[in-house]
Design a protein around this motif. Structure first.
Motif, PDB file in Angstrom:
ATOM      1  N   GLY A 279      17.044   0.337  53.142  1.00  0.00           N
ATOM      2  CA  GLY A 279      16.481  -0.314  51.966  1.00  0.00           C
ATOM      3  C   GLY A 279      15.593  -1.497  52.280  1.00  0.00           C
ATOM      4  O   GLY A 279      15.171  -2.206  51.364  1.00  0.00           O
TER       5      GLY A 279
ATOM      6  N   GLU B 144      14.621  -1.834  40.765  1.00  0.00           N
ATOM      7  CA  GLU B 144      15.162  -0.978  41.824  1.00  0.00           C
ATOM      8  C   GLU B 144      14.699  -1.447  43.197  1.00  0.00           C
ATOM      9  O   GLU B 144      15.490  -1.548  44.140  1.00  0.00           O
ATOM     10  CB  GLU B 144      14.726   0.466  41.613  1.00  0.00           C
ATOM     11  CG  GLU B 144      15.328   1.176  40.432  1.00  0.00           C
ATOM     12  CD  GLU B 144      14.781   2.583  40.307  1.00  0.00           C
ATOM     13  OE1 GLU B 144      15.545   3.527  40.601  1.00  0.00           O
ATOM     14  OE2 GLU B 144      13.605   2.742  39.947  1.00  0.00           O
TER      15      GLU B 144
ATOM     16  N   LYS C  80      16.647   3.793  48.809  1.00  0.00           N
ATOM     17  CA  LYS C  80      15.505   4.710  48.809  1.00  0.00           C
ATOM     18  C   LYS C  80      14.210   3.991  49.159  1.00  0.00           C
ATOM     19  O   LYS C  80      13.972   2.861  48.725  1.00  0.00           O
ATOM     20  CB  LYS C  80      15.372   5.368  47.445  1.00  0.00           C
ATOM     21  CG  LYS C  80      14.399   6.537  47.424  1.00  0.00           C
ATOM     22  CD  LYS C  80      14.457   7.267  46.079  1.00  0.00           C
ATOM     23  CE  LYS C  80      13.551   8.494  46.097  1.00  0.00           C
ATOM     24  NZ  LYS C  80      13.607   9.238  44.830  1.00  0.00           N
TER      25      LYS C  80
ATOM     26  N   VAL D 240      20.065  -0.410  46.485  1.00  0.00           N
ATOM     27  CA  VAL D 240      19.211   0.781  46.460  1.00  0.00           C
ATOM     28  C   VAL D 240      18.568   0.919  47.835  1.00  0.00           C
ATOM     29  O   VAL D 240      17.919  -0.001  48.322  1.00  0.00           O
ATOM     30  CB  VAL D 240      18.119   0.659  45.373  1.00  0.00           C
ATOM     31  CG1 VAL D 240      17.170   1.854  45.434  1.00  0.00           C
ATOM     32  CG2 VAL D 240      18.754   0.543  43.995  1.00  0.00           C
TER      33      VAL D 240
END
Length: 324
Positions: A312, A127, A135, A133
């Motif tokens: 990100g 991830e 986050k 991604v």
């Protein structure tokens, strides 16, 4: 804002790695910012009150600063001329010069088992390495700029004043101890409160800039070519940072902590980034700040930093300044 429990309450997520604060911040927006949640409007106003001289100081090395780590490529700067105007085209590793490490930079190593790497909030390496991604990216350092009261602990100056052994910039054998940090803070009347930023000067920048190009290359060719000075990685040091409410840390050396850390122990990078959600600033240019702080005998000031708004992103130049 979520109340912060004492260090003795860590780990928050009992199924997670040591000293983690995962789950402390219940809303998604708070969770994304980690310890920066401690920077409240009241903290920022307290920082404004630290401005007494009206002196603005740049804390950023040039983007073309030669990479300290051999694995990182230097800045590439091209100018595209259309005939009537020019554009810049920059290609650079965000960790070659002054930088903030984001929460997706360095994980707990080999946790929960050998070969596994776990980042802040339990994010795994697949991830954290996926550009799709967003986050825990450094865009959070831009959406809420890192702005607070900050303090300088000028370790070389403290050691000189007390005729103590100078630091060795290119060695990790004698890290800066917590006791030295505490004594330096007392010496310079530094009173750290929740939400404040801690900046530690080691003199590394002056040492690396004094080297010739050939000498810099020889340093990279050492058995541990990235060996450098920094703070010690101990539970007591982590406790001190946590319980004081420090919201971010920065230094003029490559890793804030002495690097590389012992391979059989936790590092500050693991605990601060992957555990606390505490941004780490590296290779800050503290030369002028050191001079001005000594001149005015003033080691507390207003700090502002607006990183790159890269969703990100892993790390970012800080675009940081101190205002005395």
């Amino acid at each position: 804002m979520t109340s912060v429990p004492p260090f003795s309450s860590l780990p928050i997520d009992k199924s997670g790695p040591p000293y983690n604060a995962w789950g402390l911040y219940t809303s998604e927006s708070e969770d994304e910012k980690g310890r920066l949640n401690l920077v409240t409007p009241e903290v920022i106003k307290r920082g404004k009150e630290a401005i007494t001289e009206g002196i603005v100081i740049n804390l950023n090395l040039p983007l073309d600063f030669p990479p300290v780590h051999a694995s990182r490529s230097p800045l590439e700067h091209k100018i595209k001329c259309s005939g009537h105007s020019n554009d810049d085209i920059l290609t650079f590793n965000t960790q070659t010069s002054t930088q903030w490490d984001g929460f997706r930079h360095y994980p707990y190593q080999n946790w929960p088992e050998e070969g596994k790497f776990t980042f802040y909030g339990g994010m795994d390496i697949s991830e954290a390495s996926d550009t799709n991604v967003k986050k825990y990216g450094v865009h959070n350092f831009a959406e809420k700029p890192i702005t607070s009261r900050a303090h300088l602990l000028d370790i070389p100056l403290y050691l000189k004043k007390h005729n103590l052994t100078p630091l060795e910039a290119f060695s990790n054998e004698n890290p800066i101890t917590l006791e030295t940090l505490k004594r330096c803070a007392e010496e310079f009347n530094v009173d750290i409160k929740s939400g404040d930023i801690l900046i530690v000067r080691t003199g590394f920048t002056e040492s690396i800039l004094s080297k010739s190009s050939e000498e810099k290359e020889q340093l990279k060719k050492r058995k541990q070519g990235n060996q450098s000075i920094g703070v010690e990685a101990t539970e007591e040091l982590w406790r001190w940072h946590w319980d004081l409410g420090i919201s971010a840390v920065a230094s003029d050396c490559p890793s804030y902590e002495s690097w590389p850390p012992p391979s059989d122990k936790l590092s500050c990078h693991q605990v601060f980034l992957a555990g606390f959600g505490l941004p780490i600033g590296e290779l800050f240019d503290l030369r002028e700040l050191s001079q001005q702080c000594e001149k005015y005998n003033k080691y507390t000031f207003f700090f502002t930093s607006m990183g790159l708004n890269v969703p990100g992103g892993i790390a970012t130049p800080p675009n940081a300044q101190a205002i005395l």
